[in-house]
Motif scaffolding. Structure first.
Motif, short mmCIF file in Angstrom:
data_model
loop_
_atom_site.label_atom_id
_atom_site.label_comp_id
_atom_site.label_asym_id
_atom_site.label_seq_id
_atom_site.Cartn_x
_atom_site.Cartn_y
_atom_site.Cartn_z
N ALA A 244 0.81 -1.23 0.00
CA ALA A 244 0.00 0.00 0.00
C ALA A 244 0.84 1.27 0.00
O ALA A 244 0.30 2.36 0.20
CB ALA A 244 -0.97 0.02 1.18
N ILE A 245 2.16 1.17 -0.23
CA ILE A 245 2.98 2.38 -0.38
C ILE A 245 2.87 2.86 -1.82
O ILE A 245 2.52 2.10 -2.72
CB ILE A 245 4.45 2.12 0.01
N PRO A 246 3.16 4.13 -2.10
CA PRO A 246 3.06 4.63 -3.47
C PRO A 246 3.95 3.85 -4.44
O PRO A 246 5.08 3.48 -4.11
CB PRO A 246 3.52 6.09 -3.35
N VAL A 247 3.42 3.60 -5.62
CA VAL A 247 4.16 2.90 -6.68
C VAL A 247 4.49 3.91 -7.76
O VAL A 247 3.60 4.58 -8.29
CB VAL A 247 3.33 1.74 -7.26
N LEU A 248 5.78 4.05 -8.10
CA LEU A 248 6.21 5.02 -9.10
C LEU A 248 6.37 4.34 -10.46
O LEU A 248 7.03 3.31 -10.59
CB LEU A 248 7.54 5.66 -8.71
N SER A 249 5.77 4.95 -11.46
CA SER A 249 5.86 4.47 -12.84
C SER A 249 6.53 5.54 -13.68
O SER A 249 6.06 6.68 -13.74
CB SER A 249 4.47 4.16 -13.39
N SER A 250 7.65 5.19 -14.32
CA SER A 250 8.37 6.17 -15.15
C SER A 250 7.98 6.07 -16.62
O SER A 250 8.30 6.96 -17.40
CB SER A 250 9.89 5.97 -15.01
N ALA A 251 7.31 4.99 -17.02
CA ALA A 251 6.90 4.80 -18.42
C ALA A 251 5.45 5.23 -18.58
O ALA A 251 4.54 4.61 -18.01
CB ALA A 251 7.07 3.34 -18.83
N SER A 252 5.21 6.28 -19.36
CA SER A 252 3.85 6.81 -19.48
C SER A 252 2.88 5.81 -20.10
O SER A 252 1.68 5.87 -19.85
CB SER A 252 3.86 8.12 -20.28
N GLY A 253 3.38 4.87 -20.91
CA GLY A 253 2.51 3.89 -21.53
C GLY A 253 2.00 2.83 -20.56
O GLY A 253 1.00 2.16 -20.83
N CYS A 254 2.69 2.66 -19.44
CA CYS A 254 2.29 1.66 -18.44
C CYS A 254 1.36 2.24 -17.38
O CYS A 254 0.65 1.50 -16.69
CB CYS A 254 3.53 1.08 -17.73
#
Length: 404
Positions: A244-254
């Protein structure tokens, strides 16, 4: 006792789902008011000037196939197949048509009717096995000089980027902890970006962890109508990111697929929007250079983190940014660049022309598919050209002398 089902039961279930999807497709399509405001935004309509290659035309096709007024044919299928799924139309639709949902459901019905090609099935299967895909890309790197070149040469392997469990060594006890989403093909091709993000977060006092059980986001599968596989991948990621901690996504398509997969389980944050909230803790060295910036469709129309990118780049002293004019989708669009290479090249051409006119030797974009497609298009450039994620450039100019 094992639960078994007969083939007839499976067929009945598929038929029932097709009927349910058909009804929902009709309902979604009925929201379209045929105003045509989507046409100037559609890259495939601009390419062909064919109504059937526009969002409005495809909505009509999808509805007619769903209600039975049009018999399925290879021509109708092709017009639907050639849609990029860029959602530029959805972003400007005054009637709020959920075009992305309509397209996925239509393609799901198509897939149940005709199946999927071998190449598409192989791509999807590899994406569901990120570690195997990483090893195969390593082999592709080794034989690259002698192999066909649908993709750029993969970089060297990068192992686990962040610890699998929080470690507060050297960090204040109140430091925020976030999880890194690595994806499938990005695990190899976007590893430099993920290392850069980890460096930037660490410098800002944020603890990064990397859950090992994570997998592909499922966007590739959903885009092709394989909703069962997309759902299974979402379930795997819910289990992997169960803290439940924040998940960082660097790929805008994902980002969008991950956001829906983890809804109610863990908050998903675009890495650049997250970093913007912590950038005051960072210092950057002067760059004294000019770079070109491409805003991908996924970032512009779905994630809407393009302003965060501009603000972050503005933190680098003496960096001049030339933002390339919006010329439409570059043609990468998931597996579109592999399935329809000639159309993908035609869609990419205006963007490459604009980049060459900028006179720079660096191109920034936040979508891994766009980056691979653009890099391929610049392979024969007379000068050395770097195609990077904006986060990589930020990490390159991070001033570590002021860090504790």
């Amino acid at each position: 006792m094992a639960l078994t089902t007969s083939p007839n039961a499976d067929l009945s279930a598929e038929s029932g789902r097709s009927e349910a999807f058909g009804a929902s497709i009709e309902s979604l399509a009925d929201r379209c008011v045929k105003c045509g405001l989507c046409l100037p935004q559609c890259p495939t309509y601009a390419l062909d000037r064919n109504e059937a290659e526009s969002p409005r035309g495809r909505i009509n096709l999808a509805r007619a196939l769903a209600d039975g007024s049009l018999t399925a044919s290879s021509a109708a299928d092709l017009h639907l197949d050639q849609c990029l799924g860029c959602l530029r139309c959805e972003a400007v639709c005054p009637a709020g048509v959920e075009y992305g949902e309509l397209l996925q459901r239509t393609r799901s019905v198509q897939r149940q009717r005709r199946g999927a090609g071998l190449r598409q099935r192989m791509i999807e299967w590899l994406a569901t096995h990120p570690r195997l895909l990483d090893r195969m890309l390593g082999l592709y790197r080794a034989v690259y000089p002698l192999a066909p070149k649908p993709l750029p040469r993969p970089p060297r392997a990068v192992g686990m980027i962040a610890p699998a469990a929080p470690s507060t060594s050297g960090q204040p006890s109140s430091a925020q902890t976030v999880a890194l989403f690595r994806g499938c093909v990005a695990r190899r091709y976007d590893a430099v970006t993920q290392v850069a993000l980890t460096r930037l977060c660490t410098a800002a006092g944020v603890i990064m962890i990397e859950p090992s059980a994570q997998t592909c986001c499922g966007a590739l599968h959903a885009h092709a109508g394989n909703l069962d596989a997309a759902s299974a991948l979402a379930q795997c990621n819910r289990a992997a990111f169960a803290t439940a901690i924040p998940v960082l996504s660097s790929a805008s398509g994902c980002h969008d697929s991950l956001l829906h997969a983890l809804d109610g389980h863990a908050p998903v944050r675009d890495a650049q929007q997250f970093l913007l909230q912590h950038v005051d803790a960072l210092r950057f060295r002067p760059a004294n250079r000019t770079v070109a910036l491409h805003i991908p469709c996924t970032q512009r129309s779905v994630v809407r983190s393009d302003d965060a990118t501009r603000q972050l780049l503005a933190k680098i002293p003496q960096l001049r940014v030339i933002e390339l004019a919006d010329s439409g989708c570059c043609g990468a669009a998931g597996s579109h660049m592999l399935e329809f290479p000639e159309r993908a090249v035609a869609l990419r051409a205006p963007l490459l022309e604009a980049f060459r006119a900028s006179g720079t030797d660096s191109l920034l974009t936040s979508n891994i598919g766009c980056r691979l497609h653009l890099q391929n298009g610049l392979r024969d450039a007379t000068q050395s050209v770097s195609v990077l994620h904006p986060l990589s450039l930020l990490a390159d100019y991070l001033d570590t002398s002021s860090l504790p």
